[in-house]
Design a protein around this motif. Structure first.
Motif, PDB file in Angstrom:
ATOM      1  N   ILE A   1       4.975  -6.340   7.368  1.00  0.00           N
ATOM      2  CA  ILE A   1       4.003  -5.678   6.498  1.00  0.00           C
ATOM      3  C   ILE A   1       4.729  -4.822   5.459  1.00  0.00           C
ATOM      4  CG2 ILE A   1       2.056  -4.097   6.409  1.00  0.00           C
ATOM      5  CD1 ILE A   1       1.509  -6.824   7.755  1.00  0.00           C
ATOM      6  N   GLU A   2       4.406  -5.052   4.191  1.00  0.00           N
ATOM      7  CA  GLU A   2       5.024  -4.311   3.095  1.00  0.00           C
ATOM      8  C   GLU A   2       4.316  -2.989   2.841  1.00  0.00           C
ATOM      9  OE1 GLU A   2       7.686  -3.324   0.244  1.00  0.00           O
ATOM     10  OE2 GLU A   2       7.769  -5.085   1.538  1.00  0.00           O
ATOM     11  N   ARG A   3       2.986  -2.986   2.929  1.00  0.00           N
ATOM     12  CA  ARG A   3       2.223  -1.770   2.715  1.00  0.00           C
ATOM     13  C   ARG A   3       0.845  -1.928   3.334  1.00  0.00           C
ATOM     14  NH1 ARG A   3       2.153  -0.167  -2.818  1.00  0.00           N
ATOM     15  NH2 ARG A   3      -0.042   0.282  -3.040  1.00  0.00           N
ATOM     16  N   ILE A   4       0.220  -0.798   3.594  1.00  0.00           N
ATOM     17  CA  ILE A   4      -1.124  -0.766   4.152  1.00  0.00           C
ATOM     18  C   ILE A   4      -1.968   0.095   3.228  1.00  0.00           C
ATOM     19  CG2 ILE A   4      -2.547  -0.178   6.158  1.00  0.00           C
ATOM     20  CD1 ILE A   4       0.106  -0.231   7.802  1.00  0.00           C
ATOM     21  N   GLU A   5      -3.079  -0.458   2.749  1.00  0.00           N
ATOM     22  CA  GLU A   5      -4.007   0.298   1.910  1.00  0.00           C
ATOM     23  C   GLU A   5      -5.268   0.566   2.715  1.00  0.00           C
ATOM     24  OE1 GLU A   5      -2.471  -1.516  -2.383  1.00  0.00           O
ATOM     25  OE2 GLU A   5      -4.588  -1.730  -1.806  1.00  0.00           O
ATOM     26  N   VAL A   6      -5.626   1.833   2.852  1.00  0.00           N
ATOM     27  CA  VAL A   6      -6.793   2.253   3.622  1.00  0.00           C
ATOM     28  C   VAL A   6      -7.802   2.874   2.664  1.00  0.00           C
ATOM     29  CG1 VAL A   6      -7.635   3.632   5.555  1.00  0.00           C
ATOM     30  CG2 VAL A   6      -5.296   2.726   5.598  1.00  0.00           C
ATOM     31  N   VAL A   7      -8.966   2.244   2.555  1.00  0.00           N
ATOM     32  CA  VAL A   7     -10.047   2.762   1.719  1.00  0.00           C
ATOM     33  C   VAL A   7     -11.080   3.401   2.625  1.00  0.00           C
ATOM     34  CG1 VAL A   7     -11.834   2.211   0.030  1.00  0.00           C
ATOM     35  CG2 VAL A   7      -9.670   0.953   0.015  1.00  0.00           C
ATOM     36  N   ARG A   8     -11.380   4.676   2.393  1.00  0.00           N
ATOM     37  CA  ARG A   8     -12.380   5.377   3.184  1.00  0.00           C
ATOM     38  C   ARG A   8     -13.690   5.410   2.414  1.00  0.00           C
ATOM     39  NH1 ARG A   8      -7.857   8.194   3.117  1.00  0.00           N
ATOM     40  NH2 ARG A   8      -8.583  10.059   2.044  1.00  0.00           N
TER      41      ARG A   8
ATOM     42  N   GLY B   1     -17.537   1.998   7.268  1.00  0.00           N
ATOM     43  CA  GLY B   1     -16.712   3.200   7.269  1.00  0.00           C
ATOM     44  C   GLY B   1     -15.543   3.112   6.312  1.00  0.00           C
ATOM     45  N   GLY B   2     -15.037   1.892   6.133  1.00  0.00           N
ATOM     46  CA  GLY B   2     -13.898   1.707   5.250  1.00  0.00           C
ATOM     47  C   GLY B   2     -13.242   0.361   5.464  1.00  0.00           C
ATOM     48  N   VAL B   3     -12.093   0.181   4.786  1.00  0.00           N
ATOM     49  CA  VAL B   3     -11.341  -1.069   4.821  1.00  0.00           C
ATOM     50  C   VAL B   3      -9.869  -0.740   5.044  1.00  0.00           C
ATOM     51  CG1 VAL B   3     -10.606  -3.098   3.510  1.00  0.00           C
ATOM     52  CG2 VAL B   3     -12.948  -2.267   3.300  1.00  0.00           C
ATOM     53  N   VAL B   4      -9.226  -1.511   5.926  1.00  0.00           N
ATOM     54  CA  VAL B   4      -7.784  -1.428   6.138  1.00  0.00           C
ATOM     55  C   VAL B   4      -7.197  -2.780   5.747  1.00  0.00           C
ATOM     56  CG1 VAL B   4      -5.927  -1.103   7.805  1.00  0.00           C
ATOM     57  CG2 VAL B   4      -8.046   0.235   8.011  1.00  0.00           C
ATOM     58  N   ASN B   5      -6.355  -2.789   4.724  1.00  0.00           N
ATOM     59  CA  ASN B   5      -5.767  -4.029   4.221  1.00  0.00           C
ATOM     60  C   ASN B   5      -4.260  -3.996   4.436  1.00  0.00           C
ATOM     61  OD1 ASN B   5      -5.369  -6.484   2.972  1.00  0.00           O
ATOM     62  ND2 ASN B   5      -5.708  -5.735   0.893  1.00  0.00           N
ATOM     63  N   MET B   6      -3.764  -4.866   5.327  1.00  0.00           N
ATOM     64  CA  MET B   6      -2.326  -5.015   5.538  1.00  0.00           C
ATOM     65  C   MET B   6      -1.801  -6.061   4.563  1.00  0.00           C
ATOM     66  SD  MET B   6      -1.969  -4.942   9.697  1.00  0.00           S
ATOM     67  CE  MET B   6      -3.128  -6.303   9.938  1.00  0.00           C
ATOM     68  N   ILE B   7      -0.829  -5.682   3.751  1.00  0.00           N
ATOM     69  CA  ILE B   7      -0.268  -6.563   2.743  1.00  0.00           C
ATOM     70  C   ILE B   7       1.128  -6.979   3.183  1.00  0.00           C
ATOM     71  CG2 ILE B   7       0.406  -6.746   0.313  1.00  0.00           C
ATOM     72  CD1 ILE B   7      -1.754  -4.582  -0.240  1.00  0.00           C
ATOM     73  N   THR B   8       1.341  -8.289   3.336  1.00  0.00           N
ATOM     74  CA  THR B   8       2.595  -8.771   3.906  1.00  0.00           C
ATOM     75  C   THR B   8       3.747  -8.623   2.917  1.00  0.00           C
ATOM     76  OG1 THR B   8       1.986 -11.019   3.239  1.00  0.00           O
ATOM     77  CG2 THR B   8       1.487 -10.369   5.491  1.00  0.00           C
ATOM     78  N   ARG B   9       4.950  -8.645   3.481  1.00  0.00           N
ATOM     79  CA  ARG B   9       6.153  -8.489   2.677  1.00  0.00           C
ATOM     80  C   ARG B   9       6.306  -9.657   1.709  1.00  0.00           C
ATOM     81  NH1 ARG B   9      10.604  -5.960   6.917  1.00  0.00           N
ATOM     82  NH2 ARG B   9      11.823  -5.575   5.048  1.00  0.00           N
ATOM     83  N   ARG B  10       6.823  -9.360   0.527  1.00  0.00           N
ATOM     84  CA  ARG B  10       7.122 -10.361  -0.484  1.00  0.00           C
ATOM     85  C   ARG B  10       8.631 -10.510  -0.630  1.00  0.00           C
ATOM     86  NH1 ARG B  10       1.749 -10.225   0.343  1.00  0.00           N
ATOM     87  NH2 ARG B  10       0.549 -11.069  -1.396  1.00  0.00           N
ATOM     88  N   ALA B  11       9.026 -11.641  -1.152  1.00  0.00           N
ATOM     89  CA  ALA B  11      10.436 -11.840  -1.447  1.00  0.00           C
ATOM     90  C   ALA B  11      10.865 -10.904  -2.572  1.00  0.00           C
ATOM     91  CB  ALA B  11      10.683 -13.289  -1.838  1.00  0.00           C
ATOM     92  N   PRO B  12      12.067 -10.339  -2.504  1.00  0.00           N
ATOM     93  CA  PRO B  12      12.527  -9.452  -3.578  1.00  0.00           C
ATOM     94  C   PRO B  12      12.716 -10.223  -4.883  1.00  0.00           C
ATOM     95  CG  PRO B  12      14.309  -9.932  -2.058  1.00  0.00           C
ATOM     96  CD  PRO B  12      13.067 -10.507  -1.455  1.00  0.00           C
ATOM     97  N   ALA B  13      12.402  -9.585  -5.986  1.00  0.00           N
ATOM     98  CA  ALA B  13      12.505 -10.239  -7.291  1.00  0.00           C
ATOM     99  C   ALA B  13      13.961 -10.522  -7.644  1.00  0.00           C
ATOM    100  CB  ALA B  13      11.866  -9.359  -8.361  1.00  0.00           C
ATOM    101  N   ASN B  14      14.184 -11.637  -8.331  1.00  0.00           N
ATOM    102  CA  ASN B  14      15.503 -12.001  -8.861  1.00  0.00           C
ATOM    103  C   ASN B  14      16.585 -12.046  -7.786  1.00  0.00           C
ATOM    104  OD1 ASN B  14      14.375 -11.958 -11.531  1.00  0.00           O
ATOM    105  ND2 ASN B  14      14.552  -9.722 -11.489  1.00  0.00           N
TER     106      ASN B  14
END
Length: 645
Positions: free
Chosen positions: A125-132, A145-158
């Motif tokens: 997981i690269e980041r977690i965005e929590v919307v309340r 109540g809200g949303v929890v979005n786990m965003i997976t890791r991406r390949a590094p640029a270049n």
């Protein structure tokens, strides 16, 4: 890094930089608007937990990462893999929607459609965005109540190829690690990763209970992730993601230790997505996704379980989505006008069997739903970000629901402040069990149930306070919120079906203060106050009035130390959910005692590619009960190495 409250996160999980101005924020967030938007312009309360936060604070599971987010009450019945529920601003745990890269993960075979926050590992997981706050206007059912979005890791640029990983060990025979590779070329990007944790675990039965025999609840979990992306041109992208996760967990039968109670929990996930930008103004994309959940609970008969159990839950969700962003530019006093619109069609199925006759519970059903959404946002006079959205669900077999949301983020640079105000409705569709479940011969689900719904509003302010020649010396913020929940689903008086018969309210405040007295030190204190009651005025279970987080970040060149204290005030339990010291149940409402946990993580960067770290968990040895009959894990220590080449 992350910021708090109005603009986003708990500064409790603070940034790596300590400049003489407020710390920078991530360029954009997506979850709160579906349109990539600068974080300081989002008209919602959002928390962003970055990869750096995850590593510096030693988070290995989603439950650990969410425990200090403002407005989120995370209740876990033990350690790794144990059932964990999140109550966001007083809403029920089943009313929180969890996403992985924007795709819902909530298990259709779970009787209430809730999500177990104790399952997910964070190595990929690269980041977690929590919307309340309500987000059904964007995501449809479940986002009450809200949303929890786990965003997976991406390949590094270049970077054509990079190898990264982590390995460590600790008390209770805990061993964990992850290893992965990723890369990016002009047209291709890829990622392969595996991760796992194994631990003897802790005895989570409270020491006060006479039924405690000292049996530890072990955990063994693995996950694998694969991503492949292709850019046929600069405006288009095709990508696919596969993820597999399996946990094997030892459980208890509260209020008893239960040495042979075992749960296997497996999830498979896949999505294929294609998008393109036309004329530089219209981004359109298609996505097909699949989520499969498979759980089996085996518990042979013994002193803690008089009848053997072999419970099976299988739930699947197939989704097809068309999503669009239309950027219309400026018009008069309005700038950055953008419209998002789309449609999601989903099919949920559940096949479950639990218990034995005459009380065997079964569900074998499916349901379809189509959700249409449209939203618009614009910036007025270069200081007021406006957002409006509406969604309409058309569901199989019952009336759908129309949800809306209005929000504004007002910049007041004259006093270094930002104000948000928002209001909206949200809904949670009845689960497959609630509509079609069967218990023996005496209970049948109700196919005519309506969605649970809510109306919520929030108002907040965040201010940067200069002092001693430092324009970013302090940041203070406060958000006040209130929600009313209607048509809540519960058993009828005869206990032979379910009805929309309950109501509830929740109100409170999220307060925080961050101090940056020196470049190497940041101090944070946060206090969430929640008053949540049912329609009869009784306190809603597991929503304590007071939750306080205090922490610091000390950064000395290559050395970072992050201490954290988590305090939970007295927490109510519902009728028949509490146990006396002799193991007998309490009739009526009761309160769990308050408690605090002290954690400490230290990281030393040996080289630009290699870091070593050490963690102490619950250093004070607290055994308070976040849920009656379940104590927090005891003292633990853990150390390891992290690398990226």
């Amino acid at each position: 890094m992350r910021r708090h409250l109005l603009l986003s996160s708990a500064i409790a999980l603070s940034t790596p930089a300590f400049a003489q101005s407020p710390p920078p924020v991530p360029d954009t967030v997506v979850t709160a608007t579906r349109i990539p938007t600068p974080l300081d312009r989002v008209p919602a309360a959002v928390t962003v937990i970055t990869r750096q936060d995850i590593e510096e604070r030693g988070y290995r599971t989603l439950a650990e990462a969410l425990v200090s987010v403002p407005g989120v009450r995370l209740v876990q019945g033990g350690g790794f893999g144990q059932q964990a529920s999140a109550f966001v601003r007083g809403a029920a745990s089943r009313q929180v929607l969890v996403l992985l890269d924007g795709v819902p993960l909530n298990d259709p075979s779970e009787p209430n459609g809730a999500f177990n926050f104790g399952n997910e590992l964070l190595g990929d997981i690269e980041r977690i965005e929590v919307v309340r706050g309500p987000a059904s206007s964007l995501y449809g059912s479940g986002a009450v109540g809200g949303v929890v979005n786990m965003i997976t890791r991406r390949a590094p640029a270049n970077t054509p190829a990079q190898v990264f990983g982590e390995a460590g060990f600790g008390s209770e025979r805990t061993v964990s690690g992850n290893i992965g590779g990723a890369g990016t070329t002009d047209r291709w990007n890829w990622l392969l990763m595996g991760q796992g944790i194994s631990s003897r675990g802790f005895n989570v039965t409270p020491p006060r209970l006479a039924t405690n025999i000292g049996e530890a609840d072990g955990f063994n979990g693995q996950a694998a992730t694969a991503r492949l992306g292709f850019r046929p041109n600069a405006q288009s992208l095709v990508q696919g993601l596969l993820r597999w996760r399996q946990n094997n967990v030892s459980l208890d039968s509260v209020p008893y230790d239960d040495p042979n109670n075992r749960l296997t929990d497996r999830m498979t996930y896949g999505q294929l997505q294609a998008e393109t930008t036309l004329g530089g103004v219209w981004t359109t994309g298609l996505r097909a996704s699949f989520v499969g959940a498979n759980r089996r609970n085996l518990n042979p008969a013994d002193d803690a379980q008089f009848a053997p159990a072999d419970d099976i839950y299988r739930g699947n969700r197939q989704s097809y989505e068309w999503a669009n962003i239309l950027r219309l530019g400026d018009a008069g006093p309005f700038g950055g006008i953008a419209v998002n619109f789309g449609v999601i069609q989903s099919l949920e199925t559940a096949d479950s069997r639990a218990g034995d006759l005459p009380f065997q519970t079964t569900t074998d059903a499916s349901q379809r739903a189509t959700t249409y959404n449209i939203g618009i946002q614009a910036r007025l006079l270069d200081r007021i970000e406006l957002q409006a959205g509406i969604s309409q669900e058309q569901a199989q077999g019952y009336d759908g629901f129309t949800a809306w949301r209005l929000g504004a983020n007002i910049a007041i640079p004259e006093i270094n402040s930002r104000v948000i105000a928002a209001a909206g409705t949200a809904y949670k569709a009845p689960s497959l069990f609630q509509r079609y479940g069967v218990i023996g011969t005496f209970f049948r689900g109700n196919p005519n149930l309506r969605p649970e719904d809510s109306f919520s509003w929030e108002v907040g302010i965040e201010t940067d306070i200069p002092a001693f020649g430092n324009s970013g010396f302090a940041t203070a913020g406060a958000t006040w919120f209130r929600s009313s929940f209607n048509n809540l689903i519960n058993f009828n008086a005869a206990f032979d079906t379910l009805e929309n018969i309950d109501k509830a309210t929740s109100q409170g405040a999220e307060l925080y203060l961050t101090l940056r007295p020196w470049r190497w030190l940041e101090l944070y204190g946060g206090w969430t106050i929640t008053e949540a009651k049912d329609g009869d005025g009784n306190p809603l279970p597991r929503r304590p009035r007071n939750v306080v987080t205090a922490n610091a970040r000390l950064a000395f060149d290559r050395f970072v130390i992050v201490p954290e204290v988590l305090f939970t005030g007295p927490s109510p339990e519902g009728p028949f959910a509490s146990y006396l010291d002799d193991g007998t149940s309490v009739s009526g409402y009761a309160y769990n005692k308050s408690g605090a946990v002290l954690n400490l993580t230290a990281t030393y960067r040996v080289t630009d590619q290699v870091s070593v770290f050490a963690q102490g968990r619950n250093l004070g040895g607290s055994r308070f009960e976040p849920a009656n009959g379940f104590a927090v894990p005891g003292r633990a220590a853990y150390a390891g190495v992290r690398f990226a080449f």
